[in-house]
Design a protein around this motif. Structure first.
Motif, short mmCIF file in Angstrom:
data_model
loop_
_atom_site.label_atom_id
_atom_site.label_comp_id
_atom_site.label_asym_id
_atom_site.label_seq_id
_atom_site.Cartn_x
_atom_site.Cartn_y
_atom_site.Cartn_z
N ILE A 53 12.08 -3.62 24.51
CA ILE A 53 12.29 -2.46 23.64
C ILE A 53 12.66 -1.30 24.56
CG2 ILE A 53 11.33 -0.91 21.93
CD1 ILE A 53 11.63 -3.78 20.99
N VAL A 83 15.88 0.44 20.65
CA VAL A 83 16.60 -0.76 20.28
C VAL A 83 15.97 -1.95 20.99
CG1 VAL A 83 18.31 -0.61 22.16
CG2 VAL A 83 18.91 -1.76 20.00
N GLN A 84 16.00 -3.09 20.32
CA GLN A 84 15.53 -4.33 20.96
C GLN A 84 16.68 -4.94 21.75
OE1 GLN A 84 12.65 -7.50 19.45
NE2 GLN A 84 14.64 -8.40 18.88
N GLU A 139 20.73 -4.89 17.34
CA GLU A 139 20.05 -5.23 18.58
C GLU A 139 21.12 -5.46 19.64
OE1 GLU A 139 17.73 -8.76 17.92
OE2 GLU A 139 19.44 -10.08 18.28
N ASP A 149 21.59 -6.51 12.98
CA ASP A 149 20.31 -7.19 12.74
C ASP A 149 19.58 -6.42 11.64
OD1 ASP A 149 17.86 -8.38 12.69
OD2 ASP A 149 17.41 -8.08 14.81
N SER A 207 16.00 -5.10 12.18
CA SER A 207 15.75 -4.00 13.12
C SER A 207 15.77 -2.66 12.39
CB SER A 207 16.83 -4.01 14.20
OG SER A 207 16.79 -2.81 14.95
#
Length: 434
Positions: free
Chosen positions: A37, A45-46, A89, A81, A84
């Motif tokens: 992360i 954001v991942q 992502e 995504d 999210s």
């Protein structure tokens, strides 16, 4: 680094390869895939790192060097995504640590006491809750300036060091000022914007103010920010109308532009949506009568405390004006009420939900003799206010103004339990650092 983009911009770059700079908020690895992360100040954001899709150096970086709050550069493809919060992502092709972070980073994903967090305030600010508060505070400040600009007010910067006091002499920070004796850190810029109102009509000042109150309540700081408008030819009634329009504009601006941050804070926005004119009103005499009926020990002549303010606003959806306080409970510059000389034409604006006073305002005393008498009654040195009395000697005029406490307003809008979270580096009786 100029070719990097912000996390906030990722939604418009789906399918593209981008370069991102930020810090690690959290990370975990299963041995074949790692999840990072990353935050950069604009959002989070991942980042997904698959071992078979990156070189060995990148994988070693992810497993051996990545730690809480280390700074990184990430390159990868932006993918949509729906799960999210940001809607995207990043599938990484490269991760490089730019600035290592020690494994004993003080603030991680665990509970910590408030005193500990305050001692690490410089790091506490990085958490999602604190960044949400700071963004809302920033929005409130922008809303204040925009409101006054749109309504033809002029910003006037007033002194921080002053020889004249506007409030209680017992709440002053003192310092020696060269050969001129004692100076004080400003409690208010009001006296100076009164002078500016005679020149420019509608003015305001906005800056830090200082109160040496030995108070440890959740509503007090020794250094806080206050905005103080002053308007020529405005009486007490017009002053209250200005306050309710102003506060409504601020709350509306936050609701319009900072809903994601309010969601981070889990703030119920329905009470904020109820903030529309006209606000509720009670005279001070009515307020005291009501409080006594509720078991309060307040008597006529007392200023209202936090518990009294909470009782008065209980069950109300809108802010509440309490107006026409006793002269003995208020500052020397407030206009004597012609209908009742024991009171002054002033008001406090109380926020609902138990947050209490966010504004204090009044029509100013424009009679030279009455103002001079009040200065003497308060035991203040007339010579220090000679310039202020000139405003009544040379073209006196009806005028009014108020002060809105920024931290109290931000605390109310955010639903915070204490003012200390509403400013980046709070100053309290027991805290002077970091």
């Amino acid at each position: 680094m100029s070719d990097s983009i912000s996390i906030r911009s990722l939604g418009s770059r789906v399918g593209e390869t981008v370069r991102l700079l930020g810090w690690i908020r959290n990370h975990r690895s299963s041995g074949k895939i790692a999840f990072l992360i990353v935050r950069d100040g604009t959002g989070e954001v991942q980042v997904v790192v698959a071992r078979h899709e990156v070189d060995e150096a990148t994988w070693q970086t992810v497993t051996d060097r990545v730690a809480y709050e280390c700074s990184v550069v990430v390159e990868g493809v932006v993918r949509a995504d729906e799960r999210s919060p940001s809607g995207v992502e990043l599938t990484a092709s490269r991760v490089e640590v730019l600035g290592d972070s020690s494994n004993d980073y003080p603030i991680q994903l665990k509970d910590a006491g408030v005193d500990f967090l305050l001692s690490k305030r410089h790091l506490w600010l990085r958490t999602s809750r604190q960044t949400a508060i700071m963004r809302i505070r920033d929005e409130v400040i922008k809303a204040i300036h925009d409101y006054f600009y749109d309504h033809d007010f002029v910003l006037v910067d007033t002194p921080i060091l002053t020889g004249s006091i506007g409030e209680s002499a017992g709440t002053l920070f003192e310092t020696e000022y060269f050969d001129l004796g004692t100076a004080y850190l400003a409690q208010t810029g009001q006296l100076y914007v009164e002078a500016a109102a005679a020149a420019l009509g509608k003015v305001y000042c906005f800056g830090p103010t200082f109160r040496a109150e030995k108070s440890k309540t959740r509503r007090h700081l020794t250094e806080f920010w206050m905005v103080e408008p002053e308007v020529a030819w405005l009486d007490s009634e017009g002053n209250m109308r200005l306050q309710e329009e102003f506060v409504t504009a601020i709350v509306g601006r936050v609701l319009e532009r900072r809903l994601p941050e309010l969601e981070v804070l889990e703030r119920d926005t329905e009470p904020l949506r109820a903030v529309v004119p006209p606000f509720d009103r009670l005279s001070y005499a009515e307020a005291v009568e009501f409080l006594v009926s509720k078991g309060s020990e307040v008597t006529w002549g007392d200023d209202l405390g936090a518990e009294d303010e909470a009782i008065l606003t209980e069950g109300r959806s809108k802010p509440l004006f309490v107006f026409d306080y006793p002269k003995s409970a208020k500052a020397f510059y407030m206009k004597e009420n012609p209908e009742d000389p024991t009171t002054v034409k002033c008001n406090d604006l109380l926020a609902p939900e138990g947050y209490g006073e966010i504004i204090g305002g009044s029509q100013r005393e424009d009679d030279l003799d009455k103002l001079t008498a009040r200065i003497h009654e308060e035991g203040l040195p007339e010579e220090a206010y000679d310039w202020y009395l000139d405003l009544r000697r040379y073209g006196t005029f009806v005028h009014s103004g108020f002060g809105l406490g920024l931290e109290r307003t931000v605390s109310w809008i955010c639903g915070l339990p204490h003012l200390r979270e509403a400013i980046a580096f709070p100053r309290m009786m027991s805290r002077l650092d970091p």
